[in-house]
Design an enzyme around this catalytic site. Structure first.
Site, PDB file in Angstrom:
ATOM      1  N   LYS A 136       0.937  -1.274  -0.015  1.00  0.00           N
ATOM      2  CA  LYS A 136      -0.448   0.008  -0.105  1.00  0.00           C
ATOM      3  C   LYS A 136       0.633   1.375  -0.139  1.00  0.00           C
ATOM      4  CE  LYS A 136       0.580   2.200   2.978  1.00  0.00           C
ATOM      5  NZ  LYS A 136       1.369   2.459   3.896  1.00  0.00           N
ATOM      6  N   TYR A 221      -4.263   4.921   6.871  1.00  0.00           N
ATOM      7  CA  TYR A 221      -4.430   3.489   7.003  1.00  0.00           C
ATOM      8  C   TYR A 221      -6.028   3.874   8.395  1.00  0.00           C
ATOM      9  CZ  TYR A 221      -0.346   0.716   7.032  1.00  0.00           C
ATOM     10  OH  TYR A 221       0.682  -0.072   6.799  1.00  0.00           O
TER      11      TYR A 221
HETATM   12  P1  NAD Z   1      12.243   1.513   1.981  1.00  0.00           P
HETATM   13  O1  NAD Z   1      13.405   2.593   1.119  1.00  0.00           O
HETATM   14  O2  NAD Z   1      13.222   1.020   3.029  1.00  0.00           O
HETATM   15  O3  NAD Z   1      12.602   0.483   0.812  1.00  0.00           O
HETATM   16  C1  NAD Z   1      12.659   0.566  -0.468  1.00  0.00           C
HETATM   17  C2  NAD Z   1      13.604  -0.431  -0.961  1.00  0.00           C
HETATM   18  O4  NAD Z   1      13.431  -0.597  -2.518  1.00  0.00           O
HETATM   19  C3  NAD Z   1      14.802   0.085  -1.070  1.00  0.00           C
HETATM   20  O5  NAD Z   1      15.561  -1.861  -0.618  1.00  0.00           O
HETATM   21  C4  NAD Z   1      15.441   0.136  -2.249  1.00  0.00           C
HETATM   22  O6  NAD Z   1      16.581   0.090  -2.643  1.00  0.00           O
HETATM   23  C5  NAD Z   1      14.307  -0.164  -3.146  1.00  0.00           C
HETATM   24  N1  NAD Z   1      14.694   0.534  -4.488  1.00  0.00           N
HETATM   25  C6  NAD Z   1      14.591   0.095  -6.146  1.00  0.00           C
HETATM   26  N2  NAD Z   1      14.172   0.949  -6.684  1.00  0.00           N
HETATM   27  C7  NAD Z   1      13.888   2.528  -6.211  1.00  0.00           C
HETATM   28  C8  NAD Z   1      13.998   3.911  -5.614  1.00  0.00           C
HETATM   29  N3  NAD Z   1      14.051   4.371  -7.090  1.00  0.00           N
HETATM   30  N4  NAD Z   1      14.620   5.056  -5.137  1.00  0.00           N
HETATM   31  C9  NAD Z   1      14.276   4.269  -3.631  1.00  0.00           C
HETATM   32  N5  NAD Z   1      14.299   2.791  -3.281  1.00  0.00           N
HETATM   33  C10 NAD Z   1      14.083   1.783  -4.318  1.00  0.00           C
HETATM   34  O7  NAD Z   1      10.721   1.761   2.393  1.00  0.00           O
HETATM   35  P2  NAD Z   1       9.750   0.474   2.513  1.00  0.00           P
HETATM   36  O8  NAD Z   1       9.194   1.490   4.325  1.00  0.00           O
HETATM   37  O9  NAD Z   1      10.380  -0.800   2.813  1.00  0.00           O
HETATM   38  O10 NAD Z   1       8.685   0.746   1.742  1.00  0.00           O
HETATM   39  C11 NAD Z   1       7.929   0.530   0.615  1.00  0.00           C
HETATM   40  C12 NAD Z   1       6.668  -0.005   0.438  1.00  0.00           C
HETATM   41  O11 NAD Z   1       6.373  -0.749   1.701  1.00  0.00           O
HETATM   42  C13 NAD Z   1       6.244   1.351   0.566  1.00  0.00           C
HETATM   43  O12 NAD Z   1       5.335   1.259  -0.524  1.00  0.00           O
HETATM   44  C14 NAD Z   1       5.379   1.621   1.302  1.00  0.00           C
HETATM   45  O13 NAD Z   1       4.432   2.093   1.604  1.00  0.00           O
HETATM   46  C15 NAD Z   1       5.212   0.052   2.090  1.00  0.00           C
HETATM   47  N6  NAD Z   1       5.134   0.239   3.602  1.00  0.00           N
HETATM   48  C16 NAD Z   1       4.186  -1.016   4.323  1.00  0.00           C
HETATM   49  C17 NAD Z   1       4.290  -1.201   5.188  1.00  0.00           C
HETATM   50  C18 NAD Z   1       3.146  -2.122   6.082  1.00  0.00           C
HETATM   51  O14 NAD Z   1       3.038  -1.941   6.789  1.00  0.00           O
HETATM   52  N7  NAD Z   1       2.290  -2.602   5.224  1.00  0.00           N
HETATM   53  C19 NAD Z   1       4.730  -0.524   6.169  1.00  0.00           C
HETATM   54  C20 NAD Z   1       6.153  -0.086   5.857  1.00  0.00           C
HETATM   55  C21 NAD Z   1       6.312   0.149   4.187  1.00  0.00           C
END
Ligand code: NAD
Length: 368
Positions: A136, A221
């Site tokens: 999401k 949320y």
């Molecule tokens: P994060 O920054 O920790 O991880 C993102 C990942 O994407 C990294 O591994 C990064 O290297 C990669 N990536 C690939 N292409 C990229 C680019 N062009 N720029 C930046 N990063 C790139 O982020 P996250 O917290 O893991 O969030 C990722 C997704 O998960 C988002 O859509 C976020 O909304 C979702 N999320 C959901 C929940 C939940 O509880 N459902 C919690 C946190 C995050």
């Protein structure tokens, strides 16, 4: 992300000592000993902080298993390969992952990358003939969401959105109480979703990658919660935006939005979405015959809450473990969770977000 992680981890205290369950912990997992059915073989795309959490949670799954990786960072792939015993032939990067179509070891790809990348990545995974699980928000607006739904339909693959709360036992029990009429006619929902965001250089504050600010990330949320707590779809929204730090929260990145939604029954919702305040993870709903309050309501858990009948006592289970077993049950058995987690569900939230942004910008009440 530091402060977000700290905030969420603070909520993740052990649940030992909680009273025994009053309803099943895991509506979808079969017990490890008895399960002999198919296993959902999943590749994770995006080995960031949430991907790491999902991978760790999947170790405890009965029906889903991490079998593949898609990443742009070879060092991470090496580390994950060793940790989860993943063969080299199941590892891809963002340039070559279309080749997954020839890999029978992988059933589904879980997209856990920045929001602005989900749509194109989803279309490529669907074209490769694999089921898509997208985090999401599913995309950065309803148009993208609908394109994802259409692409998955055309490819005859499932599209599921990472709505982990739809599998969370306390949340599920409250939704069941609402369905059973225990609150009477739902009248009012209040949702508060927010945290103080750290690093000003992160992708969450870059419009092309995030699609917006707090609303896309955490405000969603309260939107989703209002819908499953009240059991209706909103017909109008109003919204007001406050920005105290325009340097950090640039054009198109919302810092704080208060928004209101009206529902066909006359029920109303009043919500706050913010990247500028902590300790905001609270749902309250009242109906003609009872109420529920949950705080924390959507953190990684344990979720805590009470209704007019007393405390919610279902035991905490790692949300992502329940979610992935639940998604396997959905894909293999067509077993639906109490509230859908399909692409159409994701589009409903995206349409509301589009309307909230429009209402905040124009000051007008936006009909849905
Ligand atoms: P994060 O920054 O920790 O991880 C993102 C990942 O994407 C990294 O591994 C990064 O290297 C990669 N990536 C690939 N292409 C990229 C680019 N062009 N720029 C930046 N990063 C790139 O982020 P996250 O917290 O893991 O969030 C990722 C997704 O998960 C988002 O859509 C976020 O909304 C979702 N999320 C959901 C929940 C939940 O509880 N459902 C919690 C946190 C995050």
């Amino acid at each position: 992300m530091g402060s977000r992680r700290k905030f969420i981890e603070k909520l993740s205290i052990t649940t030992l000592g909680l009273p025994l369950l009053t309803s099943p912990v895991n509506l979808f997992s079969a017990s490890c000993d008895s399960y002999e059915g198919p296993i959902l073989k999943v590749a994770i795309m995006g080995l960031g902080s949430y991907g790491t959490r999902v991978a760790e949670a999947m170790v405890s799954c009965t029906r889903a298993k991490l079998v593949g990786l898609i990443s742009g960072t070879p060092a991470k792939v090496e580390k994950w390969k060793a940790k989860y015993a993943i063969p080299e032939k199941n590892c891809y990067n963002y340039g070559n992952f279309d080749a997954i179509k020839d890999n029978p070891d992988i059933d589904a790809v879980y997209i856990i990358t920045p929001n602005g990348l989900h749509k194109d990545q989803c279309l490529r995974v669907a074209k490769a003939g694999k089921h898509v699980i997208s985090e999401k928000p599913m995309g950065i607006n309803a148009l993208e969401g609908q394109a994802m739904v259409d692409a998955c339909k055309a490819a005859n693959v499932k599209l599921l959105i990472g709505y982990r709360m739809h599998f969370e036992p306390k949340t599920v029990s409250v939704i069941q109480m609402r369905i059973d009429g225990e609150f009477g006619q739902p009248k009012f929902f209040q949702g508060q979703s927010g945290f103080t965001i750290g690093d000003p250089t992160q992708w969450r504050l870059k419009k092309e990658l995030s699609g917006g600010g707090a609303m896309m990330d955490i405000g969603i949320y309260s939107i989703n919660g209002a819908r499953y707590m009240l059991g209706e779809e909103p017909i109008w929204v109003t919204a007001q935006e406050t920005k105290t730090d325009p340097e950090k929260f640039k054009e198109g990145i919302d810092e704080t939005i208060q928004f209101q939604m009206g529902f066909p029954s006359g029920a109303v919702a009043s919500c706050l979405s913010t990247y500028a305040m902590n300790n905001l993870d609270r749902f309250f709903m009242t109906g003609t015959d009872g109420f529920v309050e949950m705080q924390p309501s959507t953190g990684y858990g344990p979720i805590e809450g009470r209704t007019h009948k007393g405390p919610l006592t279902q035991a905490h289970v790692t949300h992502q473990t329940l979610q992935m077993d639940g998604m396997a049950a959905l894909i293999f058995d067509g077993k639906q969770p109490i509230v859908p987690v399909d692409g159409e569900e994701g589009v409903k939230d995206m349409k509301i977000i589009d309307a909230i942004f429009l209402a905040a910008k124009t000051g007008v009440k936006v009909e849905l």
